[in-house]
Write a protein that holds these residues in place. Structure first.
Motif, PDB file in Angstrom:
ATOM      1  N   THR A 284       0.830  -1.205   0.000  1.00 17.82           N
ATOM      2  CA  THR A 284       0.000   0.000   0.000  1.00 17.82           C
ATOM      3  C   THR A 284       0.861   1.250   0.000  1.00 17.82           C
ATOM      4  OG1 THR A 284      -1.772  -1.149   1.177  1.00 17.82           O
ATOM      5  CG2 THR A 284      -1.793   1.251   1.251  1.00 17.82           C
ATOM      6  N   SER A 285       2.026   1.143   0.624  1.00 18.54           N
ATOM      7  CA  SER A 285       2.943   2.275   0.684  1.00 18.54           C
ATOM      8  C   SER A 285       3.789   2.414  -0.573  1.00 18.54           C
ATOM      9  CB  SER A 285       3.848   2.135   1.902  1.00 18.54           C
ATOM     10  OG  SER A 285       4.618   3.298   2.097  1.00 18.54           O
ATOM     11  N   GLY A 286       3.658   1.471  -1.525  1.00 14.46           N
ATOM     12  CA  GLY A 286       4.376   1.582  -2.787  1.00 14.46           C
ATOM     13  C   GLY A 286       5.646   0.788  -2.887  1.00 14.46           C
ATOM     14  N   ILE A 287       5.897  -0.093  -1.931  1.00 14.53           N
ATOM     15  CA  ILE A 287       7.092  -0.933  -1.979  1.00 14.53           C
ATOM     16  C   ILE A 287       6.710  -2.261  -2.617  1.00 14.53           C
ATOM     17  CG2 ILE A 287       8.924  -2.048  -0.652  1.00 14.53           C
ATOM     18  CD1 ILE A 287       8.468   0.082   1.505  1.00 14.53           C
ATOM     19  N   ALA A 288       7.342  -2.622  -3.713  1.00 19.28           N
ATOM     20  CA  ALA A 288       6.955  -3.800  -4.507  1.00 19.28           C
ATOM     21  C   ALA A 288       7.517  -5.072  -3.898  1.00 19.28           C
ATOM     22  CB  ALA A 288       7.427  -3.638  -5.950  1.00 19.28           C
ATOM     23  N   VAL A 289       6.972  -5.493  -2.783  1.00 19.12           N
ATOM     24  CA  VAL A 289       7.444  -6.675  -2.064  1.00 19.12           C
ATOM     25  C   VAL A 289       6.905  -7.931  -2.753  1.00 19.12           C
ATOM     26  CG1 VAL A 289       7.560  -7.818   0.169  1.00 19.12           C
ATOM     27  CG2 VAL A 289       7.303  -5.323   0.057  1.00 19.12           C
ATOM     28  N   PRO A 290       7.787  -8.810  -3.231  1.00 19.57           N
ATOM     29  CA  PRO A 290       7.281 -10.037  -3.849  1.00 19.57           C
ATOM     30  C   PRO A 290       6.566 -10.912  -2.829  1.00 19.57           C
ATOM     31  CG  PRO A 290       9.663 -10.141  -3.574  1.00 19.57           C
ATOM     32  CD  PRO A 290       9.258  -8.746  -3.232  1.00 19.57           C
ATOM     33  N   GLU A 291       5.628 -11.710  -3.300  1.00 15.89           N
ATOM     34  CA  GLU A 291       4.905 -12.614  -2.414  1.00 15.89           C
ATOM     35  C   GLU A 291       5.877 -13.641  -1.845  1.00 15.89           C
ATOM     36  OE1 GLU A 291       1.043 -15.637  -2.369  1.00 15.89           O
ATOM     37  OE2 GLU A 291       1.733 -14.731  -4.254  1.00 15.89           O
ATOM     38  N   SER A 292       5.967 -13.678  -0.529  1.00 19.58           N
ATOM     39  CA  SER A 292       6.924 -14.565   0.126  1.00 19.58           C
ATOM     40  C   SER A 292       6.234 -15.825   0.615  1.00 19.58           C
ATOM     41  CB  SER A 292       7.581 -13.847   1.309  1.00 19.58           C
ATOM     42  OG  SER A 292       8.423 -14.734   2.034  1.00 19.58           O
ATOM     43  N   HIS A 293       6.970 -16.936   0.536  1.00 22.46           N
ATOM     44  CA  HIS A 293       6.488 -18.218   1.033  1.00 22.46           C
ATOM     45  C   HIS A 293       7.418 -18.737   2.122  1.00 22.46           C
ATOM     46  CE1 HIS A 293       3.604 -18.530  -2.363  1.00 22.46           C
ATOM     47  NE2 HIS A 293       4.546 -17.822  -2.978  1.00 22.46           N
ATOM     48  N   ALA A 294       8.073 -17.804   2.815  1.00 27.50           N
ATOM     49  CA  ALA A 294       9.005 -18.152   3.888  1.00 27.50           C
ATOM     50  C   ALA A 294       8.684 -17.300   5.103  1.00 27.50           C
ATOM     51  CB  ALA A 294      10.438 -17.954   3.403  1.00 27.50           C
ATOM     52  N   ASN A 295       9.629 -17.180   6.024  1.00 21.00           N
ATOM     53  CA  ASN A 295       9.400 -16.361   7.218  1.00 21.00           C
ATOM     54  C   ASN A 295      10.137 -15.031   7.119  1.00 21.00           C
ATOM     55  OD1 ASN A 295      12.001 -17.439   7.511  1.00 21.00           O
ATOM     56  ND2 ASN A 295      11.881 -17.413   9.752  1.00 21.00           N
ATOM     57  N   LEU A 297      10.580 -11.270   4.366  1.00 22.00           N
ATOM     58  CA  LEU A 297      10.147 -10.482   3.213  1.00 22.00           C
ATOM     59  C   LEU A 297      11.378  -9.848   2.574  1.00 22.00           C
ATOM     60  CD1 LEU A 297       7.001  -8.604   4.594  1.00 22.00           C
ATOM     61  CD2 LEU A 297       7.006 -10.480   2.929  1.00 22.00           C
ATOM     62  N   TYR A 298      11.358  -9.784   1.241  1.00 17.06           N
ATOM     63  CA  TYR A 298      12.406  -9.075   0.493  1.00 17.06           C
ATOM     64  C   TYR A 298      11.841  -7.714   0.120  1.00 17.06           C
ATOM     65  CZ  TYR A 298      15.923  -8.051  -3.078  1.00 17.06           C
ATOM     66  OH  TYR A 298      16.918  -7.465  -3.819  1.00 17.06           O
ATOM     67  N   LEU A 299      12.547  -6.657   0.530  1.00 13.87           N
ATOM     68  CA  LEU A 299      12.077  -5.293   0.317  1.00 13.87           C
ATOM     69  C   LEU A 299      12.981  -4.602  -0.701  1.00 13.87           C
ATOM     70  CD1 LEU A 299      11.564  -4.355   4.087  1.00 13.87           C
ATOM     71  CD2 LEU A 299      10.055  -5.647   2.573  1.00 13.87           C
ATOM     72  N   PRO A 300      12.554  -4.552  -1.964  1.00 15.05           N
ATOM     73  CA  PRO A 300      13.430  -4.002  -3.001  1.00 15.05           C
ATOM     74  C   PRO A 300      13.382  -2.488  -3.052  1.00 15.05           C
ATOM     75  CG  PRO A 300      11.386  -4.758  -3.971  1.00 15.05           C
ATOM     76  CD  PRO A 300      11.298  -5.071  -2.505  1.00 15.05           C
ATOM     77  N   GLY A 301      14.505  -1.904  -3.413  1.00 16.20           N
ATOM     78  CA  GLY A 301      14.520  -0.480  -3.667  1.00 16.20           C
ATOM     79  C   GLY A 301      15.611   0.247  -2.919  1.00 16.20           C
ATOM     80  N   PRO A 302      16.158   1.300  -3.517  1.00 17.38           N
ATOM     81  CA  PRO A 302      17.204   2.083  -2.853  1.00 17.38           C
ATOM     82  C   PRO A 302      16.643   2.772  -1.617  1.00 17.38           C
ATOM     83  CG  PRO A 302      16.384   3.229  -4.804  1.00 17.38           C
ATOM     84  CD  PRO A 302      15.771   1.865  -4.832  1.00 17.38           C
ATOM     85  N   GLY A 303      17.453   2.820  -0.590  1.00 17.56           N
ATOM     86  CA  GLY A 303      17.058   3.536   0.613  1.00 17.56           C
ATOM     87  C   GLY A 303      16.347   2.707   1.647  1.00 17.56           C
ATOM     88  N   ILE A 304      15.984   1.474   1.318  1.00 14.95           N
ATOM     89  CA  ILE A 304      15.247   0.653   2.279  1.00 14.95           C
ATOM     90  C   ILE A 304      16.108   0.355   3.510  1.00 14.95           C
ATOM     91  CG2 ILE A 304      14.199  -1.592   2.696  1.00 14.95           C
ATOM     92  CD1 ILE A 304      12.445   0.073   0.977  1.00 14.95           C
ATOM     93  N   VAL A 305      17.327  -0.121   3.280  1.00 15.07           N
ATOM     94  CA  VAL A 305      18.217  -0.457   4.395  1.00 15.07           C
ATOM     95  C   VAL A 305      18.474   0.767   5.264  1.00 15.07           C
ATOM     96  CG1 VAL A 305      20.553  -1.173   5.009  1.00 15.07           C
ATOM     97  CG2 VAL A 305      19.314  -2.389   3.234  1.00 15.07           C
ATOM     98  N   SER A 322      18.459  -2.635  -1.142  1.00 17.68           N
ATOM     99  CA  SER A 322      17.334  -3.499  -0.804  1.00 17.68           C
ATOM    100  C   SER A 322      17.636  -4.262   0.482  1.00 17.68           C
ATOM    101  CB  SER A 322      17.055  -4.489  -1.943  1.00 17.68           C
ATOM    102  OG  SER A 322      16.717  -3.806  -3.135  1.00 17.68           O
ATOM    103  N   ALA A 323      16.601  -4.918   1.026  1.00 23.42           N
ATOM    104  CA  ALA A 323      16.768  -5.597   2.306  1.00 23.42           C
ATOM    105  C   ALA A 323      15.905  -6.843   2.375  1.00 23.42           C
ATOM    106  CB  ALA A 323      16.400  -4.657   3.457  1.00 23.42           C
ATOM    107  N   ARG A 324      16.332  -7.777   3.224  1.00 20.52           N
ATOM    108  CA  ARG A 324      15.503  -8.910   3.612  1.00 20.52           C
ATOM    109  C   ARG A 324      15.327  -8.851   5.121  1.00 20.52           C
ATOM    110  NH1 ARG A 324      18.517 -14.213   4.116  1.00 20.52           N
ATOM    111  NH2 ARG A 324      18.760 -13.271   6.174  1.00 20.52           N
ATOM    112  N   ILE A 325      14.079  -9.015   5.564  1.00 20.22           N
ATOM    113  CA  ILE A 325      13.797  -8.936   6.999  1.00 20.22           C
ATOM    114  C   ILE A 325      13.024 -10.161   7.460  1.00 20.22           C
ATOM    115  CG2 ILE A 325      13.809  -6.422   7.117  1.00 20.22           C
ATOM    116  CD1 ILE A 325      10.679  -6.614   7.037  1.00 20.22           C
ATOM    117  N   ALA A 326      13.357 -10.658   8.645  1.00 21.57           N
ATOM    118  CA  ALA A 326      12.568 -11.708   9.272  1.00 21.57           C
ATOM    119  C   ALA A 326      11.246 -11.115   9.739  1.00 21.57           C
ATOM    120  CB  ALA A 326      13.327 -12.293  10.458  1.00 21.57           C
ATOM    121  N   VAL A 327      10.211 -11.946   9.805  1.00 19.50           N
ATOM    122  CA  VAL A 327       8.887 -11.475  10.210  1.00 19.50           C
ATOM    123  C   VAL A 327       8.354 -12.353  11.347  1.00 19.50           C
ATOM    124  CG1 VAL A 327       8.342 -10.568   7.911  1.00 19.50           C
ATOM    125  CG2 VAL A 327       7.746 -12.940   8.482  1.00 19.50           C
TER     126      VAL A 327
END
Length: 351
Positions: A284-295, A297-305, A322-327
């Motif tokens: 909703t905020s405009g971050i194109a997070v691919p659908e994850s099937h794990a625990n 999320l991959y957050l693509p884009g400059p400035g995320i980290v 870009s970043a990957r974060i545990a949820v």
């Protein structure tokens, strides 16, 4: 949806400073929950006999896992986490100078272990949706290829190769080239995404399936991993089995974890529901997070980290920002949401 994927798989150099530790460390895709009480009790009992050595070579643990998976004990090899077993596989199946093919970016351990074993990594960029590009991977396989690695779900994007595409890929790989199917996050897959690994290894003797108790089972600190496949490959890998390398605590923890499957299923559901809720907010905020099937999320884009770091959140970072974060930790998920949704980022990507 378009996903930005960094070409490099090596972790960026970390800046050493005197900053305070982060409020939330989401960099390792850890399970936010401690081991179940029944598992803790089982492990505690083994500590009273910590003065005794475990089995010289593991027998009980392969038998437990084989019975649970549906294969014979001689089709299972165990080790120090999935990483330890992957290292055994690379050392036993790949000669120095040979090549290993994998999608990039991937789990950091694979390029690191390539350097440790003198193996040449052949990273194949993911496609624009964050999936492993199976056609491109097939094109680079040649006489120098000694191993192909597939992650399902993929790390770091969380995407899943459809079962029919996986089967077609395995049928297209030369029979003499081993394939390692890394299923570290398989417990997070939905029923419709499951691919029967026992049927796959029966059809493809060159296939090894790699799994861990670190993620869904929440036993990362105990370092319990395993692989299963045809006896010919497993026998080769088992030759590098480290004596006394599997603790009695590991056997107790696995036994108790299998007995507590309903409780574990409930925890997995809580994690996946939290994951999907956080993803929906970030989309909703405009971050194109691919659908994850794990625990994670991959957050693509400059400035995320950078945005996460400023909010006191440590993430697995990539060279393009870009970043990957545990949820799954409610407080951490809320902190991520606040850090990244305060200002719309629709200019970064088209969702």
């Amino acid at each position: 949806m378009t996903v930005r994927i960094a070409d490099e798989t090596r972790p960026p150099r970390q800046h050493v400073s005197s900053r305070m530790p982060p409020r939330f460390d989401l960099s390792l895709s850890e399970n936010p929950y401690p081991p179940l009480p029944s598992v803790l009790r089982a492990v505690h009992v083994t500590l009273a006999q910590a003065n005794r050595y475990p089995e010289f070579l593991p027998r009980r643990l392969p038998m437990l896992i084989a019975q649970h998976v549906g294969v014979r004990a001689d089709q299972v090899v165990v080790g120090s986490g999935a990483t330890g077993v992957a290292m055994q596989i690379m050392q036993s199946l790949i000669a120095p100078g040979a090549e290993i093919v994998y999608g990039a970016p991937t789990f950091d351990g694979y390029p690191i272990m390539c350097e440790m074993t003198g193996v040449t990594g052949v990273p194949v960029p993911l496609d624009k949706t964050g999936n492993q590009d199976l056609r491109a991977m097939l094109r680079v396989i040649d006489k120098r290829t000694a191993l192909v690695v597939l992650c399902r779900p993929h790390n770091p994007t969380g995407t899943v190769i459809p079962a029919d595409e996986l089967k077609a890929f395995l049928s297209s790989v030369p029979a003499g080239v081993p394939v390692l199917l890394d299923e570290a996050y398989v417990e997070f897959l939905g029923a419709g995404e499951f691919a029967d690994p026992v049927a796959l290894i029966a059809k493809h003797p060159n296939l090894l399936v790699l799994r861990t108790f670190s993620k869904a089972y929440g036993l990362a600190g105990l370092r319990i991993g395993y692989a299963f496949g045809g006896t010919e490959l497993i026998d080769r890998v088992r030759k590098l089995q480290l004596p006394f390398g599997v603790s009695a605590a590991a056997v107790a923890a696995v036994t108790a974890s299998y007995a507590a499957e309903p409780e574990l299923t409930t925890r997995i559901l809580r994690i996946t529901e939290a994951r999907d809720a956080l993803r929906a907010a970030l989309l909703t905020s405009g971050i194109a997070v691919p659908e994850s099937h794990a625990n994670f999320l991959y957050l693509p884009g400059p400035g995320i980290v950078t945005a996460l770091r400023r909010a006191g959140i440590a993430a697995k970072s990539y060279p393009d920002g870009s970043a990957r974060i545990a949820v799954g930790d409610p407080a951490a998920d809320n902190a991520v949401r606040q850090a990244l949704t305060a200002t719309p980022r629709a200019s970064l990507h088209d969702v």
